[in-house]
Design an enzyme around this catalytic site. Structure first.
Site, PDB file in Angstrom:
ATOM      1  CB  SER A 293      -0.961  -0.125   1.238  1.00 59.36           C
ATOM      2  OG  SER A 293      -1.960   0.944   0.962  1.00 59.36           O
TER       3      SER A 293
ATOM      4  CG  ASP B 175      -6.396  -1.478  -4.782  1.00 53.87           C
ATOM      5  OD1 ASP B 175      -6.828  -0.312  -4.707  1.00 53.87           O
ATOM      6  OD2 ASP B 175      -5.235  -1.820  -4.099  1.00 53.87           O
TER       7      ASP B 175
ATOM      8  CG  HIS C 206      -6.023  -1.663  -0.895  1.00 52.50           C
ATOM      9  ND1 HIS C 206      -4.832  -1.406  -1.846  1.00 52.50           N
ATOM     10  CD2 HIS C 206      -5.663  -0.991   0.408  1.00 52.50           C
ATOM     11  CE1 HIS C 206      -3.988  -0.578  -1.285  1.00 52.50           C
ATOM     12  NE2 HIS C 206      -4.294  -0.386  -0.108  1.00 52.50           N
TER      13      HIS C 206
END
Length: 317
Positions: A165, A260, A290
């Site tokens: 991330s 995502d 995600h």
């Protein structure tokens, strides 16, 4: 995005997670530092994991470029080994929350299975510390490893960077920054569902704007906190996609998730790396959201096995 396209096991695991009680969407906009407090409350209720036999886990502090503070590194080192590959890692958390400890369940197994030294950086967080604080902490850690990795059983000539991330963003920025400094060679960059472009104009960002675990609105606030007063004119290395010249960067592996909104910007970055003749592999996890790998599902277990098999060929002595 059609909710029923996400496997029911993952949907249920997300609902059952105690972290689902945190209103991330609201807090990331209006009280971002409160997220850290709420996550810590939950972490304190969790049973500590057992460290695998043959692995030493230690928190160390190293000097930073600022004389008045140190940088904490959490290290995962196979015991009594030398000259192992090193992975310098940056945790996720929208640049504003998260800790190295949240990745213990991943790195206990990863370091053991791959005989890999993992060094996770407890970097400074926005909004109190916007860019370039995290990048500077990362580069200071990289410089320290370039001379001291042997003290952890690592090889100073086999240092890799990675992150998930927002941590993937920092790792990608670090690869660009380190190349420009011409001091240290990074062998590989391993980026898991990374945000790569603050402009948020890709098709997936629109189509999946309300996806679970990562929405467009959360991404808007994430970048605002990270870039601060430089949101409209980000500094060099702050936003990986803005880098014009990608030549001579380290080879890359980029993992993206089907549901995502960040996936297209990561794909575009991978394509640009490939156009610059940088060996680059992209893996899209079908049905995934995600941070899908943080939930106990068959999808996460299969990803784990695939990851181990693949990384054995990347993180070699």
């Amino acid at each position: 995005m059609i909710q029923q396209d996400i496997p029911s096991e993952l949907v249920q695991a997300i609902k059952e997670s105690p972290y689902s009680e945190i209103d991330y969407e609201y807090l990331v906009a209006f009280n971002p530092t409160q997220i850290r407090i709420e996550e810590q409350k939950i972490a304190e209720t969790e049973e500590p994991l057992v460290i695998p036999v043959g692995l030493t886990v230690t928190n160390i502090e190293i000097p930073s470029r600022d004389n008045d503070r140190n940088i904490r590194l959490r290290t995962y080192c196979p015991t009594n080994q030398t000259e192992l590959p090193v992975l310098l890692y940056f945790h996720g958390g929208a640049f504003i929350y998260g800790t190295p400890e949240q990745y213990d369940f991943i790195f206990y197994e990863l370091a053991s299975a791959l005989q890999l030294v993992v060094v996770s950086v407890d970097y400074r967080l926005a909004p109190e510390h916007p860019f370039p604080a995290a990048l500077h902490d990362g580069y200071d850690a990289l410089r320290w490893l370039s001379t001291q990795a042997h003290t952890l059983g690592g090889n100073i000539n086999n240092i890799n960077v990675g992150g998930s991330s927002a941590g993937g963003t920092i790792a990608a920025s670090l690869a660009q920054y380190a190349l420009a400094q011409r001091e240290i060679t990074i062998r590989h960059q391993y980026l898991i569902y990374p945000p790569m472009d603050h402009r948020l104009q890709t098709p997936s960002m629109e189509l999946l704007a309300d996806a679970p675990m990562q929405s467009k609105q959360a991404a808007v606030w994430m970048w605002r906190h990270y870039l601060g007063e430089n949101l409209n004119t980000p500094p060099l290395y702050a936003v990986p996609a803005l880098q014009v010249d990608l030549n001579h960067l380290p080879p890359a592996t980029i993992v993206i998730a089907e549901f995502d909104p960040l996936k297209d910007e990561a794909k575009e970055y991978a394509q640009r790396l490939q156009q610059a003749e940088i060996p680059t592999s992209v893996f899209e996890i079908k049905g995934a959201t995600h941070v899908f790998d943080f939930f106990p599902t068959l999808m996460a277990r299969e990803f784990w096995q695939t990851q181990i098999t693949y990384l054995k060929n990347i993180f070699t002595r």
